[in-house]
Motif scaffolding. Structure first.
Motif, mmCIF file in Angstrom:
data_model
loop_
_atom_site.group_PDB
_atom_site.id
_atom_site.type_symbol
_atom_site.label_atom_id
_atom_site.label_comp_id
_atom_site.label_asym_id
_atom_site.label_seq_id
_atom_site.Cartn_x
_atom_site.Cartn_y
_atom_site.Cartn_z
ATOM 1 N N TRP A 1 0.500 -1.533 0.373
ATOM 2 C CA TRP A 1 0.197 -0.114 -0.171
ATOM 3 C C TRP A 1 1.117 1.050 -0.047
ATOM 4 O O TRP A 1 0.502 2.467 -0.681
ATOM 5 N N PHE B 1 -3.218 0.956 12.399
ATOM 6 C CA PHE B 1 -3.614 2.985 11.489
ATOM 7 C C PHE B 1 -3.249 2.006 10.507
ATOM 8 O O PHE B 1 -2.438 0.944 10.371
ATOM 9 N N PRO B 2 -3.852 2.528 9.634
ATOM 10 C CA PRO B 2 -4.558 3.110 9.267
ATOM 11 C C PRO B 2 -5.837 2.975 9.781
ATOM 12 O O PRO B 2 -6.722 1.670 10.188
ATOM 13 N N ASP C 1 -9.199 3.533 9.230
ATOM 14 C CA ASP C 1 -9.511 3.918 8.116
ATOM 15 C C ASP C 1 -11.372 3.451 8.050
ATOM 16 O O ASP C 1 -11.768 3.463 7.029
ATOM 17 N N CYS D 1 -12.013 0.596 14.411
ATOM 18 C CA CYS D 1 -11.241 1.439 15.057
ATOM 19 C C CYS D 1 -11.354 1.657 16.882
ATOM 20 O O CYS D 1 -10.705 1.229 17.923
ATOM 21 N N GLY E 1 -9.724 9.250 11.392
ATOM 22 C CA GLY E 1 -9.991 8.997 10.386
ATOM 23 C C GLY E 1 -9.022 8.833 10.064
ATOM 24 O O GLY E 1 -8.039 9.031 8.391
ATOM 25 N N TRP E 2 -7.317 8.848 10.896
ATOM 26 C CA TRP E 2 -5.763 8.614 10.341
ATOM 27 C C TRP E 2 -5.991 7.675 9.139
ATOM 28 O O TRP E 2 -6.221 6.256 9.792
ATOM 29 N N ASP E 3 -5.192 8.269 7.679
ATOM 30 C CA ASP E 3 -4.831 7.153 7.092
ATOM 31 C C ASP E 3 -3.968 7.933 6.361
ATOM 32 O O ASP E 3 -3.030 9.005 6.337
ATOM 33 N N ARG F 1 -4.658 11.242 5.107
ATOM 34 C CA ARG F 1 -4.739 12.342 5.698
ATOM 35 C C ARG F 1 -3.448 12.505 6.403
ATOM 36 O O ARG F 1 -2.633 14.288 6.635
ATOM 37 N N TRP G 1 2.899 2.733 9.916
ATOM 38 C CA TRP G 1 2.256 4.551 10.084
ATOM 39 C C TRP G 1 3.213 4.673 9.601
ATOM 40 O O TRP G 1 4.301 5.922 8.780
ATOM 41 N N THR H 1 4.141 4.756 5.667
ATOM 42 C CA THR H 1 3.348 5.827 4.887
ATOM 43 C C THR H 1 3.318 7.193 4.645
ATOM 44 O O THR H 1 4.031 8.407 4.088
#
Length: 357
Positions: free
Chosen positions: A3, A231-232, A234, A239, A262-264, A267, A305, A308
């Protein structure tokens, strides 16, 4: 974990767009913070201090793909000429392994908002000592995480004066600048760029702190429950369900608060893009001087994280340095490191790097 690996050409093209026309210092792409060597060393004896990190450990970092080191320094540890000689010898040894070195003061107890004299005195003594090193690979950073709450103009004036002092001693060195508010993106955006093209502008990224530090800013919470955050984030229902493991309402409420955002990847990218847009506007180059997440966080969320943030930075042409080698927010190697500490291969993979062979 594909991803965080979108089409490489698209990332390269965006990086060229962001950095076009900006003076780009060489030797800096992916870095590592050495957090304890000259900041919280197990021993301040000169022999022990000089030998804190061995050549083989440095070589392994270089082989993994790191090309610069950010060296955290407590000014009290390099207060005398003999102390500074130990530091210069250590930097020279790091550079012999192929690294550039950012020299970053991390003072304890300074109140620069009231009196900037300690910072001025530090650089007036250290900058001339750094002349013995390769200026192309020695980067003075004016200060780690200046605070100056609500007063960016006051910090700007201090930073400008110190930059002038450093320039007199190190005319060819790339200098690292930052904004106030603990070196945050908001602090960066409040900063007016200097009329100096041989600089980098730094910011630190630990958002969201409920995830990366398990809300270390708030005492008395259930850290074991916070460590289960995903994390994420979404999937709001999944969550929010983790809040059921909290032993107290305050922790559960904070976990639901984290989930509500919605931390992804998108964001995180929006946050980094604010810094990138500022850099584009002013035609300057950026450095994410610190990012990290505690080893207490569940590994899938932590590695996701890392990956990302790393992609969000690299796809915008922003150099980065993980915090840190000998700190729980990064590789969590216990100081003093042994002759050849293992670099966590999962962390390396998330950073797009390779373990030693």
């Amino acid at each position: 974990m594909r991803w965080w690996r979108p089409v490489a050409f698209a990332a390269w093209l965006l990086a060229q767009t962001v950095t076009a026309g900006v003076a780009q210092p060489s030797h800096l792409t992916r870095g590592i913070n050495l957090t304890n060597w000259f900041r919280f060393p197990p021993s301040r004896d000169p022999a022990a201090l000089g030998a804190y990190l061995g050549n083989q450990a440095l070589a392994d970092l270089r082989s993994a793909g790191f090309d610069f080191v950010r060296l955290a320094i407590d000014p009290a540890i390099v207060a005398t000429a003999s102390d500074r000689a130990v530091l210069i010898a250590a930097i020279r040894r790091i550079q012999r392994q192929g690294f550039a070195v950012i020299v970053s003061p991390h003072p304890q107890g300074w109140r620069l908002e009231a009196d900037a004299a300690p910072l001025t005195a530090f650089w007036r003594s250290l900058a001339p000592a750094l002349r013995a090193l390769d200026q192309a690979r020695t980067l003075p950073e004016i200060l780690n995480e200046p605070v100056f709450p609500g007063d960016p103009a006051a910090w700007q004036a201090v930073q400008h004066a110190v930059l002038h002092d450093i320039r007199r001693a190190l005319p060819a060195a790339t200098v690292v600048l930052t904004g106030q508010d603990w070196g945050s993106i908001d602090g960066l955006l409040a900063l007016a760029p200097e009329d100096d093209r041989n600089v980098l502008y730094s910011f630190h990224l630990y958002d969201p702190p409920e995830l990366t530090s398990l809300a270390a800013y708030r005492p008395g919470l259930d850290r074991a429950a916070l460590a289960k955050l995903p994390f994420p984030a979404d999937d709001p229902a999944r969550c929010a369900a983790t809040a059921g493991s909290a032993r107290d309402p305050a922790t559960a409420g904070l976990m639901r608060y984290y989930c509500s955002f919605g931390w992804d990847a998108a964001r995180v990218g929006e946050s980094v893009q604010r810094a990138a847009a500022w850099a584009q506007q002013h035609h300057v180059a950026l450095l994410a001087g610190e990012f990290g997440a505690t080893a207490a966080l569940n590994p899938p969320a932590r590695l996701a994280w890392f990956g990302t943030v790393r992609y969000a930075l690299e796809s915008r042409g922003i150099r980065w340095a993980l915090w840190g080698y000998d700190d729980v927010m990064g590789f969590a190697i216990q100081p003093p490191p042994g002759p050849r500490p293992l670099l966590d291969p999962a962390v390396l993979a998330a950073l797009g790097l390779a373990p030693r062979m």
